[in-house]
Design an enzyme around this catalytic site. Structure first.
Site, PDB file in Angstrom:
ATOM      1  N   LYS A  13       0.819  -1.014  -0.079  1.00 30.08           N
ATOM      2  CA  LYS A  13       0.025  -0.165  -0.042  1.00 30.08           C
ATOM      3  C   LYS A  13       0.726   1.259  -0.021  1.00 30.08           C
ATOM      4  O   LYS A  13       0.668   2.075  -0.737  1.00 30.08           O
ATOM      5  CB  LYS A  13      -0.890  -0.002   1.432  1.00 30.08           C
ATOM      6  CG  LYS A  13      -1.671  -1.243   1.557  1.00 30.08           C
ATOM      7  CD  LYS A  13      -2.595  -1.070   2.782  1.00 30.08           C
ATOM      8  CE  LYS A  13      -1.878  -1.117   3.912  1.00 30.08           C
ATOM      9  NZ  LYS A  13      -1.261  -2.407   4.251  1.00 30.08           N
ATOM     10  N   ARG A  88      -9.422   1.446   8.739  1.00 30.06           N
ATOM     11  CA  ARG A  88      -8.717  -0.059   9.045  1.00 30.06           C
ATOM     12  C   ARG A  88      -9.979  -0.781   9.858  1.00 30.06           C
ATOM     13  O   ARG A  88      -9.989  -1.979   9.939  1.00 30.06           O
ATOM     14  CB  ARG A  88      -7.963   0.340  10.158  1.00 30.06           C
ATOM     15  CG  ARG A  88      -6.686  -0.500  10.434  1.00 30.06           C
ATOM     16  CD  ARG A  88      -5.661  -0.675   9.207  1.00 30.06           C
ATOM     17  NE  ARG A  88      -4.462  -1.043   9.596  1.00 30.06           N
ATOM     18  CZ  ARG A  88      -3.254  -0.609   9.324  1.00 30.06           C
ATOM     19  NH1 ARG A  88      -3.341  -0.016   8.370  1.00 30.06           N
ATOM     20  NH2 ARG A  88      -2.454  -1.330   9.465  1.00 30.06           N
ATOM     21  N   ARG A 127      11.895  -5.630   4.564  1.00 26.57           N
ATOM     22  CA  ARG A 127      11.510  -4.203   4.341  1.00 26.57           C
ATOM     23  C   ARG A 127      12.649  -3.418   5.177  1.00 26.57           C
ATOM     24  O   ARG A 127      13.044  -3.587   6.372  1.00 26.57           O
ATOM     25  CB  ARG A 127      10.172  -3.851   4.859  1.00 26.57           C
ATOM     26  CG  ARG A 127      10.173  -2.422   4.926  1.00 26.57           C
ATOM     27  CD  ARG A 127       8.718  -1.987   4.982  1.00 26.57           C
ATOM     28  NE  ARG A 127       7.746  -2.684   6.186  1.00 26.57           N
ATOM     29  CZ  ARG A 127       6.617  -2.792   6.440  1.00 26.57           C
ATOM     30  NH1 ARG A 127       5.946  -1.896   5.362  1.00 26.57           N
ATOM     31  NH2 ARG A 127       5.835  -3.541   7.225  1.00 26.57           N
ATOM     32  N   ARG A 160      11.337  -1.707  10.909  1.00 23.14           N
ATOM     33  CA  ARG A 160      10.361  -1.419  12.089  1.00 23.14           C
ATOM     34  C   ARG A 160      10.170  -2.491  13.093  1.00 23.14           C
ATOM     35  O   ARG A 160      10.052  -3.693  12.887  1.00 23.14           O
ATOM     36  CB  ARG A 160       9.023  -1.323  11.156  1.00 23.14           C
ATOM     37  CG  ARG A 160       8.763   0.199  10.617  1.00 23.14           C
ATOM     38  CD  ARG A 160       7.419   0.046   9.710  1.00 23.14           C
ATOM     39  NE  ARG A 160       6.547  -0.728  10.034  1.00 23.14           N
ATOM     40  CZ  ARG A 160       5.277  -0.533   9.209  1.00 23.14           C
ATOM     41  NH1 ARG A 160       5.269   0.162   8.255  1.00 23.14           N
ATOM     42  NH2 ARG A 160       4.418  -0.988   9.819  1.00 23.14           N
ATOM     43  N   ARG A 171      -0.812  -8.813  13.379  1.00 23.75           N
ATOM     44  CA  ARG A 171      -1.153  -7.802  12.510  1.00 23.75           C
ATOM     45  C   ARG A 171      -2.125  -8.369  11.174  1.00 23.75           C
ATOM     46  O   ARG A 171      -2.886  -8.017  11.036  1.00 23.75           O
ATOM     47  CB  ARG A 171       0.012  -6.924  11.614  1.00 23.75           C
ATOM     48  CG  ARG A 171       0.442  -5.964  12.659  1.00 23.75           C
ATOM     49  CD  ARG A 171       1.891  -5.499  12.324  1.00 23.75           C
ATOM     50  NE  ARG A 171       2.044  -4.921  11.164  1.00 23.75           N
ATOM     51  CZ  ARG A 171       3.204  -4.698  10.361  1.00 23.75           C
ATOM     52  NH1 ARG A 171       4.336  -5.416  10.667  1.00 23.75           N
ATOM     53  NH2 ARG A 171       2.962  -3.784   9.167  1.00 23.75           N
TER      54      ARG A 171
HETATM   55  P1  AP5 Z   1       4.820  -1.672   1.845  1.00 25.70           P
HETATM   56  O1  AP5 Z   1       4.606  -0.746   0.673  1.00 25.70           O
HETATM   57  O2  AP5 Z   1       5.551  -0.963   3.045  1.00 25.70           O
HETATM   58  O3  AP5 Z   1       3.529  -2.448   2.220  1.00 25.70           O
HETATM   59  P2  AP5 Z   1       2.521  -1.706   2.907  1.00 25.70           P
HETATM   60  O4  AP5 Z   1       1.127  -2.572   2.464  1.00 25.70           O
HETATM   61  O5  AP5 Z   1       2.535  -0.236   3.080  1.00 25.70           O
HETATM   62  O6  AP5 Z   1       2.974  -2.625   4.526  1.00 25.70           O
HETATM   63  P3  AP5 Z   1       2.530  -2.012   5.983  1.00 25.70           P
HETATM   64  O7  AP5 Z   1       3.449  -2.819   6.893  1.00 25.70           O
HETATM   65  O8  AP5 Z   1       3.171  -0.564   6.042  1.00 25.70           O
HETATM   66  O9  AP5 Z   1       1.169  -1.540   6.111  1.00 25.70           O
HETATM   67  P4  AP5 Z   1       0.382  -1.848   7.430  1.00 25.70           P
HETATM   68  O10 AP5 Z   1      -0.951  -1.657   7.012  1.00 25.70           O
HETATM   69  O11 AP5 Z   1       0.647  -3.079   8.511  1.00 25.70           O
HETATM   70  O12 AP5 Z   1       1.155  -0.866   8.245  1.00 25.70           O
HETATM   71  P5  AP5 Z   1       0.808   0.461   8.765  1.00 25.70           P
HETATM   72  O13 AP5 Z   1       2.042   1.325   8.904  1.00 25.70           O
HETATM   73  O14 AP5 Z   1      -0.435   1.102   8.213  1.00 25.70           O
HETATM   74  O15 AP5 Z   1       5.590  -3.085   1.380  1.00 25.70           O
HETATM   75  C1  AP5 Z   1       6.354  -3.739   2.218  1.00 25.70           C
HETATM   76  C2  AP5 Z   1       7.464  -4.109   1.393  1.00 25.70           C
HETATM   77  O16 AP5 Z   1       7.501  -4.977   0.524  1.00 25.70           O
HETATM   78  C3  AP5 Z   1       8.589  -3.041   1.440  1.00 25.70           C
HETATM   79  O17 AP5 Z   1       9.942  -3.506   1.685  1.00 25.70           O
HETATM   80  C4  AP5 Z   1       8.690  -3.068  -0.313  1.00 25.70           C
HETATM   81  O18 AP5 Z   1       9.751  -2.509  -0.742  1.00 25.70           O
HETATM   82  C5  AP5 Z   1       8.073  -4.253  -0.678  1.00 25.70           C
HETATM   83  N1  AP5 Z   1       7.197  -4.254  -1.972  1.00 25.70           N
HETATM   84  C6  AP5 Z   1       6.336  -3.479  -2.262  1.00 25.70           C
HETATM   85  N2  AP5 Z   1       5.562  -3.865  -3.053  1.00 25.70           N
HETATM   86  C7  AP5 Z   1       6.148  -5.006  -3.828  1.00 25.70           C
HETATM   87  C8  AP5 Z   1       6.186  -5.854  -4.893  1.00 25.70           C
HETATM   88  N3  AP5 Z   1       5.038  -5.799  -5.875  1.00 25.70           N
HETATM   89  N4  AP5 Z   1       7.155  -6.969  -4.993  1.00 25.70           N
HETATM   90  C9  AP5 Z   1       7.942  -7.184  -4.179  1.00 25.70           C
HETATM   91  N5  AP5 Z   1       8.329  -6.368  -3.004  1.00 25.70           N
HETATM   92  C10 AP5 Z   1       7.515  -5.496  -2.791  1.00 25.70           C
HETATM   93  O19 AP5 Z   1       0.478   0.304  10.471  1.00 25.70           O
HETATM   94  C11 AP5 Z   1       1.276  -0.044  11.349  1.00 25.70           C
HETATM   95  C12 AP5 Z   1       0.648  -0.219  12.732  1.00 25.70           C
HETATM   96  O20 AP5 Z   1       0.193   1.283  13.030  1.00 25.70           O
HETATM   97  C13 AP5 Z   1      -0.549  -0.942  12.851  1.00 25.70           C
HETATM   98  O21 AP5 Z   1      -0.193  -2.476  13.029  1.00 25.70           O
HETATM   99  C14 AP5 Z   1      -1.457  -0.296  13.755  1.00 25.70           C
HETATM  100  O22 AP5 Z   1      -0.894  -0.578  15.165  1.00 25.70           O
HETATM  101  C15 AP5 Z   1      -1.271   0.990  13.519  1.00 25.70           C
HETATM  102  N6  AP5 Z   1      -2.086   1.544  12.605  1.00 25.70           N
HETATM  103  C16 AP5 Z   1      -2.039   2.181  11.537  1.00 25.70           C
HETATM  104  N7  AP5 Z   1      -3.136   2.620  10.871  1.00 25.70           N
HETATM  105  C17 AP5 Z   1      -3.856   2.536  11.846  1.00 25.70           C
HETATM  106  C18 AP5 Z   1      -5.354   2.880  11.846  1.00 25.70           C
HETATM  107  N8  AP5 Z   1      -6.116   3.535  10.848  1.00 25.70           N
HETATM  108  N9  AP5 Z   1      -6.179   2.585  12.862  1.00 25.70           N
HETATM  109  C19 AP5 Z   1      -5.694   1.914  14.017  1.00 25.70           C
HETATM  110  N10 AP5 Z   1      -4.299   1.451  14.009  1.00 25.70           N
HETATM  111  C20 AP5 Z   1      -3.606   1.864  12.937  1.00 25.70           C
END
Ligand code: AP5
Length: 220
Positions: A13, A88, A127, A160, A171
């Site tokens: 994402k 979410r 990552r 991270r 997660r």
């Molecule tokens: P990346 O682009 O980082 O993937 P992502 O979907 O953004 O993954 P996240 O882990 O950031 O998502 P998340 O939703 O768990 O975390 P968030 O920060 O929102 O890609 C991942 C890896 O793959 C990278 O190394 C990239 O280079 C590689 N990659 C990408 N595309 C690729 C491809 N096509 N092929 C190969 N490799 C590829 O949330 C973190 C925490 O914050 C949550 O657990 C929660 O505690 C809190 N939080 C966040 N938002 C909320 C909310 N709305 N409500 C409540 N708590 C929240």
């Protein structure tokens, strides 16, 4: 364009939101990045948020909604935005719809990026993120030129805290229970598009562009 990007942790994402934000000249609004900024400030609020994030749990809606509301009120979001990691759960989606409605606006699309669990584990374990500019790398799929150093700004790359294997499993569980119901929610509203997230990042981007064809703004 007002777009929601949905998908499990590691679906790509953030990677896609950043590319589309550059293409369309609108901001990427990542709830995870907003929360990590609060955590870095080392305030009481930051410590509270970290206590949920470190366990892979969702941070309470109230805090997330406040951060998103403040961010969407900024001038650069007037032309549109790409929401990454928000909403979410259904409560957050309803709050978003209500806030937009009040402003006379609506979402254009919700795109779900679909990636199987085994691919997610590979992606998350490799990552690396820049501590300075949040640029993202993968040790195997998208390595930086110099290990541990950001190509874009020279900042230090870190892994991270919540990317530990056990936390990733939690997660994924939270995604299945709280976030997956949003696919039905946006499906019922006629806003949902589902895109295969496996393959090269530029191929995934093309699939998203084709899914939003008709509502996407011209390239920047
Ligand atoms: P990346 O682009 O980082 O993937 P992502 O979907 O953004 O993954 P996240 O882990 O950031 O998502 P998340 O939703 O768990 O975390 P968030 O920060 O929102 O890609 C991942 C890896 O793959 C990278 O190394 C990239 O280079 C590689 N990659 C990408 N595309 C690729 C491809 N096509 N092929 C190969 N490799 C590829 O949330 C973190 C925490 O914050 C949550 O657990 C929660 O505690 C809190 N939080 C966040 N938002 C909320 C909310 N709305 N409500 C409540 N708590 C929240």
């Amino acid at each position: 364009m007002r777009l929601v990007l949905l998908g499990p942790p590691g679906a790509g994402k953030g990677t896609q939101a950043r590319a589309l934000a550059t293409l369309w000249g609108i901001p990427q609004v990542s709830s995870g990045d907003l929360l990590r900024t609060v955590v870095r400030e080392d305030s009481e609020l930051g410590r509270e948020a970290a206590s949920y994030m470190d366990r892979g749990q969702l941070v309470p809606d109230e805090l997330v909604l406040k951060l998103i509301d403040e961010r969407l009120r900024k001038k650069d979001a007037r032309k549109g935005f790409i929401l990454d990691g928000f909403p979410r759960n259904v409560m957050q989606a309803e709050a978003l719809a209500k806030g937009l409605d009040k402003a006379g606006l609506k979402l254009d699309k919700a795109v779900a990026v679909i990636v199987p669990d085994e691919e997610i584990v590979k992606r998350i374990s490799g990552r690396r993120t820049c501590a300075k500019c949040n640029a993202m790398y993968h040790v195997a799929f998208e390595p930086p030129k110099k290990p541990g150093v950001c190509d874009k700004c020279g900042g230090e790359l870190y892994q991270r805290e919540d990317d530990a294997e056990e936390t990733v499993r939690e997660r994924l569980k939270v995604f299945a229970e709280a976030t997956r119901p949003l696919l039905d929610y946006y499906g019922r509203l006629g806003l949902l598009e589902q895109v295969d997230g496996v393959g090269r990042t530029d191929d995934v981007e093309k699939r998203i562009l084709s899914a939003v064809n008709g509502v996407a703004p011209p390239p920047n």
